[in-house]
Design a protein around this motif. Structure first.
Motif, PDB file in Angstrom:
ATOM      1  N   PRO A  86       0.823  -1.225   0.000  1.00 29.08           N
ATOM      2  CA  PRO A  86       0.000   0.000   0.000  1.00 29.08           C
ATOM      3  C   PRO A  86       0.851   1.266   0.000  1.00 29.08           C
ATOM      4  O   PRO A  86       0.471   2.279  -0.582  1.00 29.08           O
ATOM      5  CB  PRO A  86      -0.822  -0.124   1.288  1.00 29.08           C
ATOM      6  N   TYR A  87       2.007   1.201   0.642  1.00 31.49           N
ATOM      7  CA  TYR A  87       2.880   2.366   0.711  1.00 31.49           C
ATOM      8  C   TYR A  87       3.503   2.639  -0.658  1.00 31.49           C
ATOM      9  O   TYR A  87       3.657   3.797  -1.059  1.00 31.49           O
ATOM     10  CB  TYR A  87       3.959   2.124   1.769  1.00 31.49           C
ATOM     11  N   ALA A  88       3.862   1.577  -1.370  1.00 29.43           N
ATOM     12  CA  ALA A  88       4.403   1.736  -2.722  1.00 29.43           C
ATOM     13  C   ALA A  88       3.344   2.293  -3.663  1.00 29.43           C
ATOM     14  O   ALA A  88       3.634   3.139  -4.516  1.00 29.43           O
ATOM     15  CB  ALA A  88       4.927   0.399  -3.235  1.00 29.43           C
ATOM     16  N   LEU A  89       2.098   1.822  -3.523  1.00 30.82           N
ATOM     17  CA  LEU A  89       1.016   2.353  -4.347  1.00 30.82           C
ATOM     18  C   LEU A  89       0.798   3.837  -4.062  1.00 30.82           C
ATOM     19  O   LEU A  89       0.613   4.644  -4.984  1.00 30.82           O
ATOM     20  CB  LEU A  89      -0.269   1.563  -4.087  1.00 30.82           C
ATOM     21  N   TYR A  90       0.861   4.215  -2.797  1.00 32.34           N
ATOM     22  CA  TYR A  90       0.686   5.625  -2.443  1.00 32.34           C
ATOM     23  C   TYR A  90       1.844   6.456  -2.975  1.00 32.34           C
ATOM     24  O   TYR A  90       1.663   7.616  -3.391  1.00 32.34           O
ATOM     25  CB  TYR A  90       0.588   5.779  -0.922  1.00 32.34           C
ATOM     26  N   ILE A 145      -7.271  -4.324  -3.249  1.00 32.83           N
ATOM     27  CA  ILE A 145      -6.434  -3.244  -2.715  1.00 32.83           C
ATOM     28  C   ILE A 145      -5.849  -2.418  -3.851  1.00 32.83           C
ATOM     29  O   ILE A 145      -5.728  -1.188  -3.751  1.00 32.83           O
ATOM     30  CB  ILE A 145      -5.328  -3.801  -1.783  1.00 32.83           C
ATOM     31  N   VAL A 146      -5.510  -3.063  -4.966  1.00 29.84           N
ATOM     32  CA  VAL A 146      -5.025  -2.336  -6.139  1.00 29.84           C
ATOM     33  C   VAL A 146      -6.122  -1.423  -6.681  1.00 29.84           C
ATOM     34  O   VAL A 146      -5.879  -0.259  -7.037  1.00 29.84           O
ATOM     35  CB  VAL A 146      -4.548  -3.319  -7.221  1.00 29.84           C
ATOM     36  N   ASP A 147      -7.343  -1.935  -6.728  1.00 31.86           N
ATOM     37  CA  ASP A 147      -8.472  -1.146  -7.234  1.00 31.86           C
ATOM     38  C   ASP A 147      -8.763   0.042  -6.333  1.00 31.86           C
ATOM     39  O   ASP A 147      -8.986   1.162  -6.815  1.00 31.86           O
ATOM     40  CB  ASP A 147      -9.704  -2.042  -7.352  1.00 31.86           C
ATOM     41  N   ALA A 207      -8.619   5.161   2.558  1.00 34.97           N
ATOM     42  CA  ALA A 207      -9.235   4.568   3.754  1.00 34.97           C
ATOM     43  C   ALA A 207      -9.594   3.102   3.479  1.00 34.97           C
ATOM     44  O   ALA A 207      -9.336   2.218   4.301  1.00 34.97           O
ATOM     45  CB  ALA A 207     -10.475   5.368   4.158  1.00 34.97           C
ATOM     46  N   GLU A 208     -10.176   2.847   2.314  1.00 27.04           N
ATOM     47  CA  GLU A 208     -10.497   1.472   1.939  1.00 27.04           C
ATOM     48  C   GLU A 208      -9.221   0.656   1.750  1.00 27.04           C
ATOM     49  O   GLU A 208      -9.152  -0.516   2.153  1.00 27.04           O
ATOM     50  CB  GLU A 208     -11.317   1.459   0.654  1.00 27.04           C
ATOM     51  N   TRP A 268      -5.683  -3.603   3.679  1.00 25.05           N
ATOM     52  CA  TRP A 268      -4.319  -3.970   4.063  1.00 25.05           C
ATOM     53  C   TRP A 268      -4.272  -4.588   5.457  1.00 25.05           C
ATOM     54  O   TRP A 268      -3.416  -5.433   5.745  1.00 25.05           O
ATOM     55  CB  TRP A 268      -3.401  -2.755   3.980  1.00 25.05           C
ATOM     56  N   LYS A 269      -5.190  -4.192   6.328  1.00 29.28           N
ATOM     57  CA  LYS A 269      -5.243  -4.794   7.659  1.00 29.28           C
ATOM     58  C   LYS A 269      -5.463  -6.301   7.576  1.00 29.28           C
ATOM     59  O   LYS A 269      -4.990  -7.054   8.428  1.00 29.28           O
ATOM     60  CB  LYS A 269      -6.361  -4.151   8.488  1.00 29.28           C
ATOM     61  N   LEU A 270      -6.182  -6.750   6.534  1.00 29.21           N
ATOM     62  CA  LEU A 270      -6.411  -8.173   6.344  1.00 29.21           C
ATOM     63  C   LEU A 270      -5.151  -8.877   5.833  1.00 29.21           C
ATOM     64  O   LEU A 270      -4.883 -10.031   6.165  1.00 29.21           O
ATOM     65  CB  LEU A 270      -7.552  -8.406   5.349  1.00 29.21           C
ATOM     66  N   LEU A 271      -4.389  -8.174   5.012  1.00 28.26           N
ATOM     67  CA  LEU A 271      -3.217  -8.765   4.374  1.00 28.26           C
ATOM     68  C   LEU A 271      -1.935  -8.606   5.180  1.00 28.26           C
ATOM     69  O   LEU A 271      -1.009  -9.423   5.060  1.00 28.26           O
ATOM     70  CB  LEU A 271      -3.002  -8.114   2.998  1.00 28.26           C
TER      71      LEU A 271
END
Length: 295
Positions: free
Chosen positions: A193-197, A218-220, A228-229, A234-237
């Protein structure tokens, strides 16, 4: 800059093996069909997760050819064609092209290979002459060569060099690569998620083998700018991705894929199946994911 050819999730798919250690093409077809049904639209065959270094040239070519035949245009096919000798990397790349690959991922020369930028540029230039888009592979902790921002700029001048996959695990250094304006793909599962951000252009993700729907979600979410979504997903992964980063990566992915119903057998020797002592913690880390994937 032209449009990136391999955006979003590119699944570094496991290579299934039978009890005798041979490639299990029946399981490969079953798994690919399930991943396609889950929404995966790009596969990396003969990846590190798929045990590239333990496949012969003939096995790797056969895997790519069969995978491309199964996919039959429904998703993109990338292949790893890394090799110590430049001549072998070129040969593997040509074989991958003829087998149906639409792009290749290649490590820089490793194990006492050149450390000067020009030697690495010359290596990739030869591979790119085969005619497929080339993704460089930055994993300095494993090969001893780092693709720096300066080197990425030089590599990007090669016709056909399209991106670098960064598996270094340092978000700050990945952000430096992204700031060059060239295409960068994240390969460190625990940084997704940090790389996507930070603006990475795509993911090559081995951990997606056991949770493809959640990984695609998560990509979508990130693509829509719904952070937020993204965080909630990411909390699941995060528990299992953190577990993967602690070591025995390939063995853990194979074990998690088995627990999730994506049978790939055990990794090929000299790797062994994940220790039974590690299974309870792994099962606990993916319980919620498995339930979500089944919905």
């Amino acid at each position: 800059m032209s449009e990136f050819q391999f955006p979003g999730l590119n699944l570094a798919i496991t290579t299934p093996f039978d009890d005798a250690g041979r490639i299990d093409y029946i399981s490969l077809e079953h798994n690919i069909e399930r991943y396609l049904a889950a929404g995966v639209r790009s596969f990396l065959l003969s990846s590190g997760t798929g045990m590239h270094v333990y496949l012969s040239k003939e096995e790797s070519e056969g895997l790519i050819r069969r995978g491309a035949r199964i996919v039959n245009g429904r998703a993109k096919i990338i292949a790893q064609t890394s090799a110590l000798l430049v001549e072998e990397a070129v040969e593997r790349t040509a074989r991958a092209r003829d087998a149906g690959a639409e792009g290749v991922m290649v490590l820089p020369p490793f194990f006492e290979g050149p450390t000067d930028d020009q030697g690495i540029v010359d290596f990739y230039a030869e591979v790119a002459e085969v005619g497929l888009p080339v993704i460089g592979y930055n994993v300095p902790q494993a090969v001893g060569v780092a693709i720096t921002p300066e080197l990425l700029l030089k590599l990007s001048e090669i016709p056909g060099f399209c991106a670098v996959k960064d598996s270094g695990g340092d978000l700050g250094k990945q952000a430096e690569l992204i700031r060059t304006g060239k295409f960068v793909m994240n390969g460190a599962d625990n940084l997704v998620p940090y790389a996507l951000y930070a603006g990475c252009h795509g993911l090559i993700w081995g951990g997606a083998n056991f949770a493809p729907r959640t990984c695609l979600a998560i990509v979508d979410a990130a693509a829509r700018g719904n952070w937020a979504e993204t965080r909630e997903l990411w909390k699941l992964l995060e528990p299992v991705m953190a577990l993967l980063s602690k070591g025995d990566y390939v063995q853990t992915v194979y074990a998690a894929a088995h627990l999730a119903g994506y049978g790939a057998g055990s990794p090929r020797k000299p790797l062994r199946a994940l220790s039974s002592d590690c299974i309870p913690a792994l099962r606990q880390s993916i319980e919620t994911l498995i339930e979500r994937e089944a919905i």
